[in-house]
Design a protein around this motif. Structure first.
Motif, PDB file in Angstrom:
ATOM      1  N   HIS A  95       0.840  -1.206   0.000  1.00 52.27           N
ATOM      2  CA  HIS A  95       0.000   0.000   0.000  1.00 52.27           C
ATOM      3  C   HIS A  95       0.872   1.252   0.000  1.00 52.27           C
ATOM      4  O   HIS A  95       1.915   1.316   0.648  1.00 52.27           O
ATOM      5  N   ASP A  96       0.410   2.222  -0.720  1.00 55.13           N
ATOM      6  CA  ASP A  96       1.102   3.501  -0.838  1.00 55.13           C
ATOM      7  C   ASP A  96       0.071   4.594  -0.563  1.00 55.13           C
ATOM      8  O   ASP A  96      -1.112   4.416  -0.852  1.00 55.13           O
ATOM      9  N   ASP A  99      -2.247   5.406  -3.372  1.00 59.34           N
ATOM     10  CA  ASP A  99      -3.170   4.388  -3.875  1.00 59.34           C
ATOM     11  C   ASP A  99      -4.614   4.834  -3.703  1.00 59.34           C
ATOM     12  O   ASP A  99      -4.934   5.645  -2.824  1.00 59.34           O
ATOM     13  N   GLN A 108       4.797  -4.669   3.068  1.00 59.66           N
ATOM     14  CA  GLN A 108       5.878  -4.898   2.109  1.00 59.66           C
ATOM     15  C   GLN A 108       6.008  -6.361   1.702  1.00 59.66           C
ATOM     16  O   GLN A 108       6.434  -6.661   0.586  1.00 59.66           O
TER      17      GLN A 108
END
Length: 163
Positions: A95-96, A99, A108
């Protein structure tokens, strides 16, 4: 004339066997030398627990001799298709903050995970190349799990999802 007739029959028989040998030299059409071709290619595959039909044995042989390998989703879909399975591949990304809000929040470690989506019970039916004593149909997904588990990159984890 009788002597030449007798010799001609034998020469015709030898000629016919030579033509059959050409078919045996090709793994796609072999029948008499199939066991020898399999021995050379390291078959039968440890992932195949059940008895295979002659057509399936040929498909496995040709696949083993011609497959180059790969790591893309398309490669795994093609491998599954060669074994008679229709699958799709879902890849995950960590997840960023950029997003979409509907994107799942994963860490990660998910960068090394991917998912194989398949039917719950894959039905495989007898093909034209089958022999008289081959089953007409069979079900199951354990073969594709074994095959993909064996050829996947060592640092990845595969999740199998059935619908």
């Amino acid at each position: 004339t009788d002597l030449l007739d007798a010799l001609a029959e034998e020469f015709a028989r030898v000629d016919a066997r030579i033509e059959q040998l050409l078919d045996e030299a090709d793994p796609r059409t072999t029948s008499e030398l199939l066991a020898d071709w399999e021995r050379v290619a390291g078959l039968p595959d440890a992932c195949v627990a059940a008895e295979q039909t002659t057509g399936q044995r040929r498909i496995s042989l040709v696949s083993k001799l011609t497959t180059l390998g790969g790591q893309s989703a398309a490669y795994y879909v093609a491998v599954a298709s060669a074994y008679g399975f229709a699958i799709t591949v879902t890849e995950f990304q960590p997840h960023d903050v950029e997003d979409d809000v509907e994107y799942p929040i994963v860490g990660q470690d998910w960068a090394f995970a991917w998912q194989v989506n398949a039917a719950l019970n894959t039905l495989t039916e007898l093909t034209v190349e089958g022999a008289a004593d081959d089953p007409l149909a069979w079900w199951g997904n354990t073969q594709i799990e074994c095959v993909i588990g064996r050829i996947k990159p060592a640092h990845t984890h595969v999740i199998f999802a059935y619908t």
